[in-house]
Design an enzyme around this catalytic site. Structure first.
Site, short mmCIF file in Angstrom:
data_model
loop_
_atom_site.label_atom_id
_atom_site.label_comp_id
_atom_site.label_asym_id
_atom_site.label_seq_id
_atom_site.Cartn_x
_atom_site.Cartn_y
_atom_site.Cartn_z
N LYS A 46 0.35 3.28 -2.98
CA LYS A 46 -0.81 4.17 -3.12
C LYS A 46 -0.42 5.64 -2.95
O LYS A 46 -1.06 6.53 -3.50
CB LYS A 46 -1.88 3.81 -2.10
CG LYS A 46 -2.43 2.39 -2.24
CD LYS A 46 -3.25 2.05 -1.01
CE LYS A 46 -3.91 0.69 -1.08
NZ LYS A 46 -4.59 0.36 0.20
N TYR A 85 -2.99 -2.50 -10.55
CA TYR A 85 -2.95 -2.32 -9.09
C TYR A 85 -2.05 -3.38 -8.44
O TYR A 85 -1.24 -3.07 -7.56
CB TYR A 85 -4.38 -2.39 -8.55
CG TYR A 85 -4.48 -2.33 -7.05
CD1 TYR A 85 -4.43 -1.11 -6.39
CD2 TYR A 85 -4.64 -3.49 -6.29
CE1 TYR A 85 -4.53 -1.05 -5.00
CE2 TYR A 85 -4.74 -3.44 -4.91
CZ TYR A 85 -4.68 -2.22 -4.27
OH TYR A 85 -4.77 -2.17 -2.90
N TYR A 105 -5.04 4.10 7.81
CA TYR A 105 -6.41 3.57 7.83
C TYR A 105 -7.10 3.80 9.18
O TYR A 105 -7.06 4.90 9.70
CB TYR A 105 -6.41 2.07 7.45
CG TYR A 105 -5.54 1.77 6.27
CD1 TYR A 105 -5.92 2.17 5.00
CD2 TYR A 105 -4.32 1.13 6.41
CE1 TYR A 105 -5.13 1.91 3.90
CE2 TYR A 105 -3.51 0.86 5.32
CZ TYR A 105 -3.93 1.26 4.07
OH TYR A 105 -3.14 1.01 3.00
N VAL A 109 1.08 -3.72 3.85
CA VAL A 109 1.05 -5.05 4.47
C VAL A 109 2.32 -5.87 4.21
O VAL A 109 2.45 -6.97 4.74
CB VAL A 109 -0.19 -5.89 4.06
CG1 VAL A 109 -1.46 -5.36 4.71
CG2 VAL A 109 -0.32 -6.01 2.57
N SER A 122 0.80 -1.24 0.00
CA SER A 122 0.00 0.00 0.00
C SER A 122 0.83 1.28 0.00
O SER A 122 0.27 2.36 -0.21
CB SER A 122 -0.94 0.02 1.20
OG SER A 122 -2.03 -0.84 0.98
O1 DON Z 1 -4.86 -4.55 -1.93
C1 DON Z 1 -4.33 -5.10 -0.97
O2 DON Z 1 -4.98 -5.66 -0.10
C2 DON Z 1 -2.82 -5.05 -0.86
N1 DON Z 1 -2.20 -5.11 -2.16
C3 DON Z 1 -2.34 -3.80 -0.18
C4 DON Z 1 -2.94 -3.60 1.20
C5 DON Z 1 -2.06 -2.88 2.15
O3 DON Z 1 -0.86 -2.84 2.01
C6 DON Z 1 -2.71 -2.30 3.36
N2 DON Z 1 -1.74 -1.64 4.22
N3 DON Z 1 -1.45 -1.77 5.35
#
Ligand code: DON
Length: 314
Positions: A61, A183, A250, A268, A58
């Site tokens: 993003k 994505y 978040y 993550v 993330s």
């Molecule tokens: O879309 C997802 O769930 C993952 N590619 C990224 C989520 C993420 O990194 C949330 N951050 N803490």
């Protein structure tokens, strides 16, 4: 100071869990830690596995949002909000009551809309994004990991569902399959703490990327000299930092602001970048995550650093 923080952070090994809903991430060895601090004077100090690349997830993003803001300016706000969601990063609860407009660009729904905008603008978004990151880091070899991208793409049912749901409200232009390809590639980009600290430096420096003037990595290697450029306007950089402070972690954004008090973006993969405006950037990495998907050791290390230095967002 960083070595002391690392020693204290190691005591937290075992308190979190490596992300497993993306199968490739479950393979990462949990007990790893790295930290890099880059200062606006061009210097960089690091500890532990600061030069080990990991899946930025993330944190991507942040970069896609900056690209969208550079290209589209305030038009982005027609399709995404700028309020904290108070909900999990992958929640779709608010999407129905808010008619397909995600709360902010950092929750998954919002990031998918941003990637949809960029998919319209770039025939090869992965190349465009990597081009920007290679420039910011002076690392021409930066890339996304094919196996991680495929692993996420094969299991991206919830993100796909959100994309279709937003399409039903008219807030998705391209085919969800195509946007999900892009994505999953952006999330699978691999960078080290040293590279992330370097890549986000423009946010600490009024939008000006200072270049890689005097970087020293954990291994003592020095970076090449490169003159800086205005990567983003100072006003836009200030606004990105505000969003990172309120939405970057978040449903833990309040807790992060209380404990750390700096704009952050988490992922993550276990990475966190933090911006200390006017001072520098910090990137930390520890793959073990708390229940909200944020790095346990990373959050601890940032909290210790701001306690010891007094850095804050104001
Ligand atoms: O879309 C997802 O769930 C993952 N590619 C990224 C989520 C993420 O990194 C949330 N951050 N803490």
């Amino acid at each position: 100071m960083l070595n002391d923080i690392a020693t204290q952070a190691h005591a937290l090994y075992g308190q979190g869990k490596v992300a497993s809903y993306i199968p490739a991430l479950a393979q990462v060895a949990p007990r790893q830690f790295g930290m890099a601090v880059a200062l606006v004077d061009g210097s960089c100090v690091a500890t532990g596995s600061a030069d080990t690349q990991f899946s930025i997830q993330s944190i991507s993003k942040l970069f896609t949002f900056v690209l969208a803001l550079k290209l589209l300016g305030d038009a982005v706000w027609q399709r995404v909000g700028r309020e904290p969601s108070g909900a999990a990063f992958n929640s779709m609860v608010q999407l129905e009551t808010e008619k397909g407009i995600p709360r902010n660009p950092f929750i998954n729904a919002g990031a998918l809309v941003i990637t949809d905008m960029l998919t319209t603008r770039f025939a090869h978004l992965d190349t465009a994004l990597l081009g920007a990151l290679r420039l910011l880091t002076d690392c021409p070899e930066l890339n996304w990991d094919m196996q991680t991208a495929k692993s996420e793409r094969d299991t991206a049912h919830r993100n796909m569902a959100m994309a279709y749901f937003m399409k039903s409200y008219g807030n998705f232009v391209n085919a969800p399959e195509l946007v999900l390809d892009n994505y999953c590639r952006q999330c699978a980009i691999e960078m080290s703490c040293s590279q992330l600290a370097q890549a986000t430096m423009f946010l600490a420096n009024g939008g000006l990327d200072i270049g890689r003037v005097n970087a020293v990595s954990a291994t003592g290697a020095t970076g090449s000299a490169r003159a800086g450029e205005q990567f983003l306007s100072a006003d836009a950089a200030r606004r990105v930092n505000a969003l990172l402070l309120t939405c970057g972690a978040y449903d833990a954004a309040g807790d992060f602001a209380y404990r750390i008090g700096l704009p952050v973006k988490t992922g993550v993969g276990g990475g966190i970048v933090a911006i200390a405006p006017g001072v520098g950037t910090v990137a930390v990495w520890g793959p073990e995550l708390d229940a909200k998907g944020n790095s346990v050791l990373g959050a601890f290390a940032l909290e210790r650093l701001v306690q010891l230095t007094g850095w804050s967002h104001d």
